[in-house]
Design an enzyme around this catalytic site. Structure first.
Site: not given
Ligand SMILES: O=C(O)[C@H](O)COP(=O)(O)O
Ligand SMILES: [Mn+2]
Ligand SMILES: [Mn+2]
Length: 520
Positions: A13, A63, A124, A154, A186, A260, A394, A398, A458
């Site tokens: 990742d 992701s 998001h 983030r 957040r 999510d 990842d 972050h 990202h």
């Molecule tokens: O939700 C997170 O951690 C980031 O904003 C997006 O990261 P992810 O797409 O790797 O979950």
């Molecule tokens: Mn990812």
């Molecule tokens: Mn991420």
């Protein structure tokens, strides 16, 4: 049916590719194994962002879409693209559910509450979607609209929160309707670790104006130096003259298109409303949410079914999915096409955390436990495919902590090397791939200052994909074309010796240099 050639799919990742440079935590780490794969003949570079995977052009990968298209074997229109299409066509601002809410609230002097992440990170949410809903409110003569702003730091560089809040105030001014009522980071409002006490701070702020502090305007809420993601619950007293609690009959629109990290807050709001005799509050979400509460979405999801998970099940090939918590839903729910149905031939292994506290203090996370689970699964003759996500580049990326991210890269390098050699010795191929970039580009070039290392978001960089094959197959990019991570699913099925469903339109990346399978 057994897979003729069992294997391992490793998603690293945040493993993007960029030329060596300051801020490239991968090129500045000691990672001889990964470097050898990328520079050697075993690796290719794949698109993992923008239109190649189903995102708006120029949008960084993420992701969810990454795992979805790997499993679907084709680009999937992501929620952000579908919202963008509806904004362009006018369908969003004239959406029947939104129109009905605005007209009713205008008649009853009720309030429309918008809750969303305020940035243009487009992972998001997108701040421009707020503008579109304000246009709808204006068109239906609704005057009472309040915005509950969630600050980012983030998906976009930390420290840009005040910039985005002033952009939001500009949007409000131009729209002629609305006001920022609350601000919170957040890390409270979009926590998905199950820390209900964090989610509750956002829920009670939105619903009842319960805050740690107040500020005369939104930008002032960021004074005090906390990271944008950790701004404590703040009521804005200026424009609205104080809290704007949700009253029975109001409406709330959750403005993140991605589910999510908003679903825990949406579910908690639904429960609190029901328990405080506010059952007539209308809940809506911009994208479809995977919540317990049934919340109507303004923009439905694209179908991502008919991919790898179905092909494995139809061929009765067993797969074992392995990840730490942060990426567990990615190697299961998202890789399966946002499908939570249990499958006979599928096992899930959630690797527990090795330590508590900030992840930059233990960048190796629980790779030890993950490697062990992968090796155990790969030793089983009944398991055709092991799928694992190594989250470190990842998750640590972050944080923006550069040294820790380099350590994360080095830990992933060692873990991947160990898995690949064990798999090879056991007669299994291993396919390694990134789902989007992150660690390879941590240099931020803020508009108001010198570039600094510490950007944790990202990227739109391509990602490496490498194959270690026992039969000598090599990866090849289809002639003349670029290839994307959508090709991972078809390539895995080809390596397993299984039929590839027609829905998986992306080309497989394996040349036909494989040695014949030894009989016997
Ligand atoms: O939700 C997170 O951690 C980031 O904003 C997006 O990261 P992810 O797409 O790797 O979950
Ligand atoms: Mn990812
Ligand atoms: Mn991420």
């Amino acid at each position: 049916m057994r897979a003729r050639m069992p294997g391992v799919l490793l998603v690293l990742d945040g493993w993007g590719h960029a030329p060596p440079a300051p801020g490239n935590a991968i090129s500045e780490a000691e990672c001889p194994f990964l470097e050898g794969l990328v520079l050697g003949r075993r690796g290719v570079l794949l698109d993992a962002s923008g239109g190649a995977v189903g995102l708006p052009e120029g949008t960084v990968g993420n992701s969810e879409i990454g795992h979805m298209v790997m499993g679907a074997g084709r680009p999937i229109e992501y929620d952000s693209l579908r919202v963008e299409q509806q904004v362009k066509s006018g369908a969003l601002r004239s959406h029947p559910l939104l129109r009905e809410a605005c007209v009713r609230l205008a008649q009853q002097r009720g309030t429309l509450h918008l809750v969303g992440l305020i940035s243009d990170g487009r992972i998001h949410s997108d701040i421009d979607h707020i503008a579109e809903v304000l246009r709808a409110a204006r068109a239906h003569a609704l005057e009472r609209v309040v915005i509950h702003a969630i600050t980012d730091g983030r998906d976009v560089p930390d420290g840009t929160g005040a910039l985005y809040l002033s952009r939001l105030n500009e949007i409000v001014k131009v729209s002629g309707v609305g006001a920022v009522a609350t601000v919170i980071g957040r890390n409270f409002a979009m926590d998905k670790s199950g820390a209900d006490h964090l989610t509750a701070q956002a829920a009670l702020l939105v619903l009842d104006g319960r805050a740690e502090r107040s500020a005369p305007n939104a930008e002032d809420a960021l004074r005090g130096g906390a990271p944008d993601g950790s701004v404590t619950a703040t009521v804005i007293t200026g424009a609205t003259g104080g809290p704007a609690p949700v009253r029975d009959g109001d409406a709330i629109v959750f403005m993140n298109f991605r589910s999510d990290r908003m679903a825990p807050l949406a579910d908690m709001v639904a429960v609190l409303l029901a328990s405080t005799a506010r059952s007539r509050v209308r809940l809506l979400s911009l994208g479809h949410y995977d919540t317990h509460a049934g919340i109507p979405a303004l923009v439905p999801r694209a179908d991502a079914s008919g991919g790898l998970a179905d092909a494995l099940e139809n061929s009765e090939v067993r797969s074992v999915r392995i990840a730490e918590r942060e990426k567990f839903e990615h190697v299961t729910f998202y890789l399966n096409g946002r499908d939570a149905r249990p499958r006979q031939q599928e096992e899930h292994v959630l690797v527990p955390p090795a330590a508590t506290g900030p992840v930059q203090d233990h960048p190796e996370m629980n790779l030890r436990g993950l490697v062990q689970a992968v090796i155990e699964a790969a030793a089983r003759p009944d398991v055709g495919l092991v799928v694992a996500n190594l989250a470190n580049m990842d998750v640590v990326g972050h944080t923006g902590a550069y040294h820790a991210t380099r350590k994360a890269v080095e830990a992933v390098d060692r873990a991947a090397a160990q898995i690949c050699s064990t798999a090879f010795a056991g007669g299994r191929w291993t396919l390694l791939v990134g789902d989007h970039g992150n660690a390879e580009q941590m240099l931020t070039s803020p508009t108001d200052g010198a570039p600094a290392i510490g950007y944790g978001g990202h990227t739109t960089n391509r990602v490496p994909c490498a194959l270690i094959s026992v039969r000598g197959e090599r990866l090849k990019i289809p002639s003349g074309g670029e290839a994307a991570i959508c090709s991972v699913g078809p390539t895995v099925l080809r390596l397993l010796g299984l039929p590839i469903p027609a829905a998986m339109s992306a080309p497989e990346l394996v040349d036909d240099s494989a040695q014949p399978i030894r009989q016997g």
